[in-house]
Motif scaffolding. Structure first.
Motif, PDB file in Angstrom:
ATOM      1  N   SER B  92       0.862  -1.203   0.000  1.00  0.00           N
ATOM      2  CA  SER B  92       0.000   0.000   0.000  1.00  0.00           C
ATOM      3  C   SER B  92       0.893   1.246   0.000  1.00  0.00           C
ATOM      4  O   SER B  92       2.100   1.164   0.206  1.00  0.00           O
ATOM      5  CB  SER B  92      -0.892   0.002   1.242  1.00  0.00           C
ATOM      6  OG  SER B  92      -0.101   0.130   2.393  1.00  0.00           O
ATOM      7  N   ARG B  93       0.263   2.395  -0.167  1.00  0.00           N
ATOM      8  CA  ARG B  93       1.019   3.645  -0.336  1.00  0.00           C
ATOM      9  C   ARG B  93       1.807   4.012   0.931  1.00  0.00           C
ATOM     10  O   ARG B  93       2.854   4.646   0.870  1.00  0.00           O
ATOM     11  CB  ARG B  93       0.034   4.774  -0.675  1.00  0.00           C
ATOM     12  CG  ARG B  93       0.686   5.958  -1.304  1.00  0.00           C
ATOM     13  CD  ARG B  93      -0.349   6.893  -1.895  1.00  0.00           C
ATOM     14  NE  ARG B  93       0.136   8.266  -1.887  1.00  0.00           N
ATOM     15  CZ  ARG B  93       1.084   8.713  -2.697  1.00  0.00           C
ATOM     16  NH1 ARG B  93       1.631   7.908  -3.602  1.00  0.00           N
ATOM     17  NH2 ARG B  93       1.484   9.964  -2.632  1.00  0.00           N
ATOM     18  N   SER B  94       1.280   3.574   2.065  1.00  0.00           N
ATOM     19  CA  SER B  94       1.973   3.913   3.312  1.00  0.00           C
ATOM     20  C   SER B  94       3.368   3.298   3.379  1.00  0.00           C
ATOM     21  O   SER B  94       4.241   3.791   4.081  1.00  0.00           O
ATOM     22  CB  SER B  94       1.143   3.453   4.523  1.00  0.00           C
ATOM     23  OG  SER B  94       1.178   2.041   4.613  1.00  0.00           O
ATOM     24  N   GLN B  96       5.461   3.382   1.182  1.00  0.00           N
ATOM     25  CA  GLN B  96       6.374   4.161   0.325  1.00  0.00           C
ATOM     26  C   GLN B  96       7.274   5.074   1.158  1.00  0.00           C
ATOM     27  O   GLN B  96       8.275   5.575   0.667  1.00  0.00           O
ATOM     28  CB  GLN B  96       5.513   5.017  -0.605  1.00  0.00           C
ATOM     29  CG  GLN B  96       6.248   5.527  -1.795  1.00  0.00           C
ATOM     30  CD  GLN B  96       5.316   6.323  -2.681  1.00  0.00           C
ATOM     31  OE1 GLN B  96       4.386   6.973  -2.224  1.00  0.00           O
ATOM     32  NE2 GLN B  96       5.578   6.256  -3.971  1.00  0.00           N
ATOM     33  N   ASP B 136      -2.670  -4.717  -1.411  1.00  0.00           N
ATOM     34  CA  ASP B 136      -2.961  -3.359  -0.914  1.00  0.00           C
ATOM     35  C   ASP B 136      -4.436  -3.358  -0.540  1.00  0.00           C
ATOM     36  O   ASP B 136      -4.795  -3.843   0.512  1.00  0.00           O
ATOM     37  CB  ASP B 136      -2.578  -2.274  -1.919  1.00  0.00           C
ATOM     38  CG  ASP B 136      -2.925  -2.619  -3.346  1.00  0.00           C
ATOM     39  OD1 ASP B 136      -4.096  -2.934  -3.590  1.00  0.00           O
ATOM     40  OD2 ASP B 136      -2.021  -2.568  -4.208  1.00  0.00           O
ATOM     41  N   GLN B 163       4.989  -1.172  -7.546  1.00  0.00           N
ATOM     42  CA  GLN B 163       5.090   0.175  -6.960  1.00  0.00           C
ATOM     43  C   GLN B 163       4.032   0.289  -5.864  1.00  0.00           C
ATOM     44  O   GLN B 163       2.872  -0.038  -6.093  1.00  0.00           O
ATOM     45  CB  GLN B 163       4.803   1.247  -8.017  1.00  0.00           C
ATOM     46  CG  GLN B 163       5.909   1.436  -9.033  1.00  0.00           C
ATOM     47  CD  GLN B 163       7.198   1.940  -8.399  1.00  0.00           C
ATOM     48  OE1 GLN B 163       7.184   2.770  -7.509  1.00  0.00           O
ATOM     49  NE2 GLN B 163       8.337   1.369  -8.843  1.00  0.00           N
ATOM     50  N   GLY B 165       1.136   1.609  -3.664  1.00  0.00           N
ATOM     51  CA  GLY B 165       0.034   2.530  -3.977  1.00  0.00           C
ATOM     52  C   GLY B 165      -1.242   1.973  -3.408  1.00  0.00           C
ATOM     53  O   GLY B 165      -1.310   0.802  -3.033  1.00  0.00           O
ATOM     54  N   GLU B 167      -4.698   2.261  -0.732  1.00  0.00           N
ATOM     55  CA  GLU B 167      -4.854   2.312   0.715  1.00  0.00           C
ATOM     56  C   GLU B 167      -4.678   0.943   1.340  1.00  0.00           C
ATOM     57  O   GLU B 167      -4.858  -0.067   0.685  1.00  0.00           O
ATOM     58  CB  GLU B 167      -6.250   2.844   1.062  1.00  0.00           C
ATOM     59  CG  GLU B 167      -6.432   4.303   0.695  1.00  0.00           C
ATOM     60  CD  GLU B 167      -7.823   4.779   1.046  1.00  0.00           C
ATOM     61  OE1 GLU B 167      -8.515   4.100   1.830  1.00  0.00           O
ATOM     62  OE2 GLU B 167      -8.199   5.841   0.527  1.00  0.00           O
ATOM     63  N   GLU B 239      -2.048   8.276   2.598  1.00  0.00           N
ATOM     64  CA  GLU B 239      -3.068   7.518   1.868  1.00  0.00           C
ATOM     65  C   GLU B 239      -4.356   8.321   1.730  1.00  0.00           C
ATOM     66  O   GLU B 239      -5.385   7.776   1.381  1.00  0.00           O
ATOM     67  CB  GLU B 239      -3.348   6.191   2.585  1.00  0.00           C
ATOM     68  CG  GLU B 239      -2.164   5.251   2.523  1.00  0.00           C
ATOM     69  CD  GLU B 239      -2.433   3.917   3.207  1.00  0.00           C
ATOM     70  OE1 GLU B 239      -3.569   3.712   3.646  1.00  0.00           O
ATOM     71  OE2 GLU B 239      -1.499   3.120   3.289  1.00  0.00           O
TER      72      GLU B 239
END
Lengths: 710, 314
Positions: B92-94, B96, B136, B163, B165, B167, B239
């Motif tokens: 998930s984006r977190s 990153q 994710d 990559q 991404g 939530e 997110e």
């Protein structure tokens, strides 16, 4: 509060700097994409109140810091305006606010009087006062009648008291700061709190500040009283004052010219040239041309009037208005008699008139056109009477002795204005006279008398004294005076005071006193060191004796206690009938319709009196009282302004500080255009600087505390 | 190509390879491996004797027992099989986020991917099957466990191309992924676990219930734990779109406490459920963290085996 550099107050806009910096700082941030947002928000939520509070306090501290800095550089002045220093920090305090309402406070400057200014300052101070302190508010003319006495002001009471202060009227009394400070010290001795402050609003005239005031100031100093003297007075631009208006003629008789003397003085820039005064006689106004009076000059203006009827008459003289109107007018009550009432107390009465002690005196008085109404009493009758009686003149002739009580009554009567003549003789007991009538200078005799002794003198020498009761005698030819040859005379050891004057001496090498005058209060007494009859010489048989006795009698005969001419602040005292004392008495103040109740004083049942003490304003007071069984009685009392208040010299700060040496004294000058700094306003930039430093430390500590890790 | 993946950290590999990763429980495998299997088959490890019954393969008769006691008994051996390990990787984006103190500038995802790659290498070296599920909001790439080189290459390739991404919604996603695990084995869950923890616990329970051994590798950045910023910060939800202004020093202690509670709570729940929880901080040496963990696991396994043998002897 005021500022020496008020322009710098513009810098107060910088007070918003911390807020602006704070907002700018918030624009200088880092943006971070954050994953554990939930835990961050949770933390912020639980700490939000603390964080906000800390931020607000910090902002307030920083803003205050800048405000203080700007205030300090603008150099604020405290105390100049009464309220601030009045409210100085220091716990509960008993405060006394004294408003000088003496005559000089009526000096007008720019449309307002010093008294108006004092009232306003007092009102502001009262309104600024919280409920924690106890307050006493008095005027100098009414120290015994405070507007507020040692009590804390409740809610709304301050405004009411301030209104009462604003409604105060000035008086025409003079100040006596010694007495005032003594009364203040008495008040504060029983005050509610140990912190004591006295604030005096005055025009700081020198008059009234005697050396005694220093003693009372010391008392205040010992009590730890803080004194603030606020000068609300202005320099006098010049003042014309009617210093006195007196009846020169001893006894005013109907259809006989009565001479009055008005003393007028101009000082400063004031001058009276070709101006008219107003003379009011029994309510009728008459113009009176004034002589030209240059600044600094004092002029006596004789005024001759004739009254057609016996009784009470009023005379008032009004000068043109100037800056201080209070001392421009005076009034006088004139008691016009049909005749001069004389009591002759005969120490050696005789069935044969010619042999009585008072025969020659009585004959002398009865000759001529001035009516004398004689009452001749044997000394025993007079001594047994309840009082000395109401007479214009009392003559004691060869009275053996006068008991102490009667001597006291006699002194009081003379003090009130009645004239007294004492002739000696063989019966006189010198010891008794010295004990009761001289009384170590407190009595009516001008000195200690001794037994009469044979004297060798070639006539009489009349002292050249202005206004002497024997001045007519002095005009006689020396040959006539040389014929006055005494056989005996009593030596007198004269009391060494200004009140005693030798009017005439026996002409020998020693020049012993023959006739001596003593001024006692309003009255005068004359001691003749010879007898009234021929026992000690042949003078009574000579014409010069007639002249001497008549002139002296006319000169010193005066109205007694009921004269009715008072100085502002003096109480009205009217004797009333002991047999039928009044049940009520009223006083009508000058220019007012309403009446106020007067007190009926029955403390001495033999001498009941009506008294009234609120005579602070000058003018004609009308006293009326009832007399059971007859019509209401009425008398006028003329209350004149106190002439001492016309002296408008102001005390300098140094002089005042000297008088108040030892006292925690603060002088505040609110007069005229005095710059604020010189008014006694206290610069507080030092205090602010200290506060600023403390604030910097507090702010640093608090910022560090806020900035620590939470 | 796959062998040159940036996620194959030589140091990490060097530290963990000698230690190996053995399943703590018995696992079902199709080929012979390091792990105990519920099947009794060809194995040098003797398990037990049982009476011979007609139909048994006579090759299993223990002739030594027959010679001594004239009884026919069959010898049974414990079979060792290979491990089916599935790595569930949160992308998930977190994940990153890369803090300024992260080792080699790794983001959490980089660290997680490195762990995945290295563990895959380790397990495949043990001839274990390794699968990968990237998740994710849903299971995105699913590679069923295999022990082939091609699988290894595919896993590395997936890691390279993924990559972060979307939530995080770990709980439901893990539940869905669990359904795709046909046989019981080992599940290695790598995430920052910044999600609904109750859903997560439910999902972990489901994995365990299905007979899987679960290992939780909890990847967090040093910044996220210590909030070590010295500037005013606007924290923007990675997110979402929410933004919060803060001066970190004003609430750092409180925040650290909150994070410690979060990690501690997850740790204690895992411990209670018999799940290994390993906190991997990107600002610390991952090789050391994993080496410590594997050492500890080895010691635990040895003590468990010792107790088992002693119990078996009695």
């Amino acid at each position: 509060m005021s500022f020496l550099a008020p322009l710098l107050l513009g810098g107060l806009v910088f007070a918003s700097a911390p807020l602006i910096i704070h907002l700018l700082n918030r624009r200088r941030f880092k943006l971070v994409e954050w994953a554990p947002m939930e835990y961050l928000k949770l933390t912020l939520r639980t700490n939000r109140r603390r964080l906000q509070l800390e931020q607000w306090i910090l902002l307030a501290l920083r803003t205050l810091l800048i405000l203080l800095l700007i205030f300090a550089v603008a150099r604020p002045l405290l105390n100049a305006n009464a309220a601030a220093s009045w409210l100085a920090i220091g716990g509960r305090t008993s405060r006394v606010l004294i408003i000088d309402d003496s005559l000089s406070m009526g000096l007008r400057h720019g449309g307002t009087t010093a008294f108006d200014k004092a009232k306003e300052e007092a009102a502001i101070a009262i309104e600024s006062l919280g409920t924690q302190d106890s307050l006493t508010v008095v005027t100098t003319s009414g120290m015994d009648r405070p507007l507020q006495r040692d009590t804390a002001l409740g809610a709304g009471e301050a405004e009411q008291l301030a209104e009462r202060v604003r409604a105060l009227e000035p008086s025409d009394t003079a100040n006596n700061w010694s007495a005032t400070l003594a009364q203040v010290a008495d008040m504060l001795e029983g005050s509610a709190y140990s912190n004591r402050e006295v604030r005096i609003l005055t025009d700081q005239r020198a008059e009234g500040w005697s050396a005694d005031a220093s003693e009372q100031a010391q008392r205040l100093a010992e009590m730890g009283v803080k004194v603030t003297i606020v000068n609300v007075g202005e320099a006098s631009p010049g003042n014309a004052a009617l210093l006195s208006l007196e009846q020169t003629t001893g006894v005013a008789l109907e259809n006989t010219p009565v001479v009055f003397t008005a003393k007028i003085k101009a000082d400063g820039d004031a001058q009276l040239a070709s101006q008219q005064a107003v003379l009011v006689v029994d309510g009728n106004e008459n113009p009176l041309e004034l002589p030209s009076i240059t600044p600094g000059q004092e002029v006596s203006l004789p005024i001759e009037l004739m009254f057609k009827e016996a009784g009470q008459h009023t005379v008032e003289l009004r000068l043109p208005d100037d800056a201080m109107v209070g001392d421009n007018a005076r009034s006088l009550v004139v008691n016009v008699s049909e005749a001069v009432n004389v009591l002759l107390v005969d120490g050696e009465p005789s069935i044969e008139q010619r042999d009585s002690e008072t025969f020659f005196v009585a004959v002398s008085l009865l000759i001529g056109d001035v009516p004398f109404r004689l009452t001749i009493l044997p000394d025993s009758d007079w001594l047994n009477a309840p009082g000395v009686g109401v007479y214009d003149l009392i003559i004691l002739a060869n009275v053996a002795q006068v008991p102490a009580e009667r001597a006291n009554q006699l002194r009081e009567t003379v003090e009130a204005g009645t004239g007294l003549m004492v002739f000696l003789g063989d019966q006189v007991d010198p010891d008794a006279y010295n004990l009761n009538l001289f009384a170590d200078g407190r009595g009516v005799l001008p000195g200690r008398v001794e037994e009469g002794e044979t004297i060798e003198a070639e006539g009489l020498v009349v002292e050249p004294i202005d206004g002497s009761p024997l001045s007519q005698l002095g005009r006689l030819a020396p040959r006539v005076l040389a014929e006055i040859v005494p056989l005996k005379a009593a030596p007198v050891e004269l009391d060494d005071t200004e009140d005693v004057q030798v009017l005439a001496r026996w002409n020998n090498t020693d020049l012993p006193a023959a006739v001596v005058l003593k001024r006692i209060g309003r009255g005068q007494s004359i001691l003749w060191t010879m007898s009234a009859d021929r026992a000690w010489g042949d003078w009574p048989t000579q014409l010069s004796y007639v002249l001497a006795v008549r002139e002296a009698a006319l000169a010193i005969a005066g109205v007694g206690e009921e004269a009715g001419n008072l100085t502002a602040g003096e109480p009205i005292r009217q004797p009333v009938s002991a047999n039928t004392p009044p049940s009520q008495a009223k006083v009508q103040h000058p220019g007012e319709e309403a009446t106020t109740a007067a007190t009926i004083d029955l403390e001495e049942p033999t001498r009941p009196r009506v008294t009234y003490s609120d005579t602070a304003r000058a003018g004609l007071y009308r006293l009326t009282w009832d007399k059971p069984g007859s019509a209401d009685q009425q008398r006028f009392f003329a209350v004149s302004p106190d002439a001492r208040e016309s002296e408008l010299r102001r005390l300098s700060s140094t002089e005042l500080e000297q008088i108040m040496t030892g006292v925690d004294l603060q002088l505040v000058d609110l007069s005229g255009d005095t710059p604020e700094a010189e008014r006694g306003g206290k610069e507080i930039w030092r205090t602010l600087a200290t506060l600023l430093l403390a604030m910097v430390v507090i702010e640093s500590c608090f910022a560090a505390w806020v900035g620590r890790e939470h | 190509m796959a062998q040159r993946s940036p996620f194959l950290d030589p140091e990490l590999l060097a530290r963990i390879t000698p230690l190996g990763l053995k399943a703590a429980r018995v696992v079902e495998g199709s080929i012979t491996g390091l792990h105990r299997s519920p099947m009794h088959g060809v194995s040098p490890e003797f398990a037990e004797h049982r009476e011979y019954t007609p139909g048994d393969d006579v090759k299993n008769l223990d002739w030594k027992v027959w010679a001594k006691s004239d009884r026919y008994v069959i010898k049974r051996y414990e079979e060792e099989s290979n491990l089916r390990c599935t790595v569930m990787l949160d992308c998930s984006r977190s994940m990153q986020y890369a803090g300024k103190g992260a080792q080699q500038g790794r983001s959490k995802f980089d660290a997680a991917a490195t762990l995945t790659a290295c563990l895959t290498k380790l397990l495949m070296g043990q001839r274990d099957s390794v699968g990968l599920i990237t998740i994710d909001t849903k299971p995105r790439h699913v590679l069923a466990p295999k022990a082939t080189n091609r699988q290894f290459a595919q896993i590395l390739d997936t890691l390279d191309t993924t990559q972060p991404g979307g939530e995080t919604d770990l709980g439901p996603v893990i539940l869905r992924a669990a359904d795709q695990l046909k046989r019981r084995g080992m599940v290695v869950l790598i995430s920052d676990f910044l999600c609904d923890l109750e859903n997560l616990y439910e999902a972990l329970g489901k994995l365990q219930h299905n007979g899987n051994e679960v290992i939780v590798l909890h990847v967090l950045d040093g910044d996220e734990i210590d909030l070590s910023f010295n500037d005013s910060i606007i924290f923007k939800d990675i997110e979402g779109s929410e933004e919060v202004f803060g001066e970190p020093w004003a609430f750092r202690k409180a925040y650290k406490l909150a994070m410690r509670d979060f990690v501690g709570q997850l740790q204690s729940r895992c411990q209670f459920a018999g799940i290994d929880h390993v906190l991997v901080r990107t600002d610390e040496d991952m090789a050391q963290t994993m080496s410590h963990y594997l050492h500890r696991r080895q010691r635990m396994a040895a003590s468990t085996a010792g107790r088992g043998r002693m119990g078996g002897g009695r």
